[in-house]
Design an enzyme around this catalytic site. Structure first.
Site, mmCIF file in Angstrom:
data_model
loop_
_atom_site.group_PDB
_atom_site.id
_atom_site.type_symbol
_atom_site.label_atom_id
_atom_site.label_comp_id
_atom_site.label_asym_id
_atom_site.label_seq_id
_atom_site.Cartn_x
_atom_site.Cartn_y
_atom_site.Cartn_z
ATOM 1 N N SER A 183 -1.694 2.575 32.755
ATOM 2 C CA SER A 183 -0.280 2.720 32.427
ATOM 3 C C SER A 183 -0.089 3.719 31.283
ATOM 4 O O SER A 183 -0.536 4.862 31.385
ATOM 5 C CB SER A 183 0.310 1.338 32.110
ATOM 6 O OG SER A 183 1.708 1.361 32.062
ATOM 7 N N ASP A 241 3.521 0.414 43.423
ATOM 8 C CA ASP A 241 3.722 0.551 41.979
ATOM 9 C C ASP A 241 4.673 1.723 41.714
ATOM 10 O O ASP A 241 4.408 2.851 42.136
ATOM 11 C CB ASP A 241 2.366 0.804 41.316
ATOM 12 C CG ASP A 241 2.454 1.023 39.811
ATOM 13 O OD1 ASP A 241 3.543 0.842 39.227
ATOM 14 O OD2 ASP A 241 1.409 1.369 39.223
ATOM 15 N N HIS A 298 1.847 -2.845 39.676
ATOM 16 C CA HIS A 298 1.424 -2.072 38.505
ATOM 17 C C HIS A 298 0.311 -2.792 37.746
ATOM 18 O O HIS A 298 -0.606 -2.153 37.232
ATOM 19 C CB HIS A 298 2.613 -1.814 37.581
ATOM 20 C CG HIS A 298 2.295 -0.920 36.423
ATOM 21 N ND1 HIS A 298 1.775 0.341 36.585
ATOM 22 C CD2 HIS A 298 2.404 -1.109 35.078
ATOM 23 C CE1 HIS A 298 1.582 0.901 35.393
ATOM 24 N NE2 HIS A 298 1.948 0.036 34.469
#
Length: 313
Positions: A183, A241, A298
């Protein structure tokens, strides 16, 4: 995950406003329609699993990471000696630099955006772009622009990353550096990789494997990553995601090559993953929509039961 939702909703809201063709004219974007190819389970385990485990460990409390006593996340990687660590789980996301004695490599790992860490999330909502810092990225062209918030975050740990890695290569005799993150941590790791490539001797191999990477910079940034890191750069995206498709291309952002896209994950943890040729392959995460996405994708699981976030530590 308030800030990610904010970023996604902002992107959705902006698209109709900025849909005029002239605002897409940020230079030629590289798009690929090449057919993806399936990766073997051995390739997934050999190339992606160890970086994923390090990225997962970056979410653990930094005090336990420093002594490599962070429970299952650390136990999965025996023989790791942490050389430096820090962060405040906020403006400076947690990070560590370690000697992986099993592979005799130096590892740089960055914490990512976690639903429980709103301050870390706020780094993601600055959409302005800026030129690369000339000290950290000497010789970078003036056409190269990156997400301002990502660069600011990377700059807060850049000095200790570069100095610790340089010292560790000398003291351990290692000749390889592995850079990873998930991320926001993936964005910071991408910037770290280019910085290290520019500063370290050419004899040092730099391997970058990141997960859930948002778009970091413009087309020239994507081309720089391709030219400097080439096949040693891999970014793994997971099903629906939404993070890999923000900030939007209509804002002038572009992914480099190196995507491997997870198309499904079985209850056993085994994932089907495809290698996606070129930049922004239309058969992979680039085909995802902000109108149909999964925030759960995610965090994972990605493959072999590996998820990210504080709950996965």
């Amino acid at each position: 995950m308030l800030a990610i939702h904010t970023l996604i909703l902002a992107a959705v809201a902006l698209q109709p406003v900025f849909a005029a063709p002239t605002l897409y004219a940020t230079g030629k974007r590289d798009e690929s329609d090449g057919s993806p190819s399936a990766l073997s389970q051995s390739t997934i385990s050999n190339d992606f699993q160890r970086p994923a485990l390090f990225s997962r460990a970056a979410y653990c409390p930094i005090s336990s990471v420093a002594s490599w006593t962070c429970g299952p996340s650390c136990d999965a990687l025996p023989g790791v000696v942490v050389l430096a660590s820090g962060g405040n789980n906020g403006e400076i996301p947690d990070f560590f630099i370690a000697h992986d004695t099993a592979t005799n490599s130096i590892v740089v790992a960055h914490q990512g955006t976690d639903p429980d860490d709103l301050l870390s999330d706020l780094n993601d909502v600055e959409i302005a772009k800026s030129n690369l810092n000339s000290t950290r990225f000497p010789g970078a062209g003036s056409d190269i622009e990156v997400h301002d918030g990502f660069q600011d975050t990377q700059g807060r740990t850049a000095d200790i990353v570069l100095s610790t890695v340089t010292s560790a290569l000398s003291s351990t005799g290692a000749t390889e550096v592995s850079v990873t993150g998930h991320s926001l941590g993936a964005a910071v790791a991408s910037l770290d990789a280019i910085m290290l490539k520019m500063h370290l001797p050419s004899s040092v191999a730099i391997t970058t494997t990141v997960f859930g990477l948002p778009r970091v910079g413009n087309q020239d940034w994507a081309n720089l990553v391709d030219s400097m890191l080439g096949s040693s750069f891999a970014h793994i995206t997971n099903q629906l995601d939404p993070v890999p498709i923000v900030p939007g291309q209509f804002l002038g952002f572009q992914h480099p090559s190196g995507e491997s896209h997870i198309t499904s994950v079985a209850s056993s943890g085994q994932a089907d993953i495809e290698a996606c040729p070129g930049q922004e392959n239309e058969h992979c995460s680039d085909a995802n929509s902000l109108l149909d996405f999964s925030i759960d994708n995610h965090l994972g699981p990605y493959f072999n039961g590996i998820s990210f976030g504080a709950a996965a530590c």
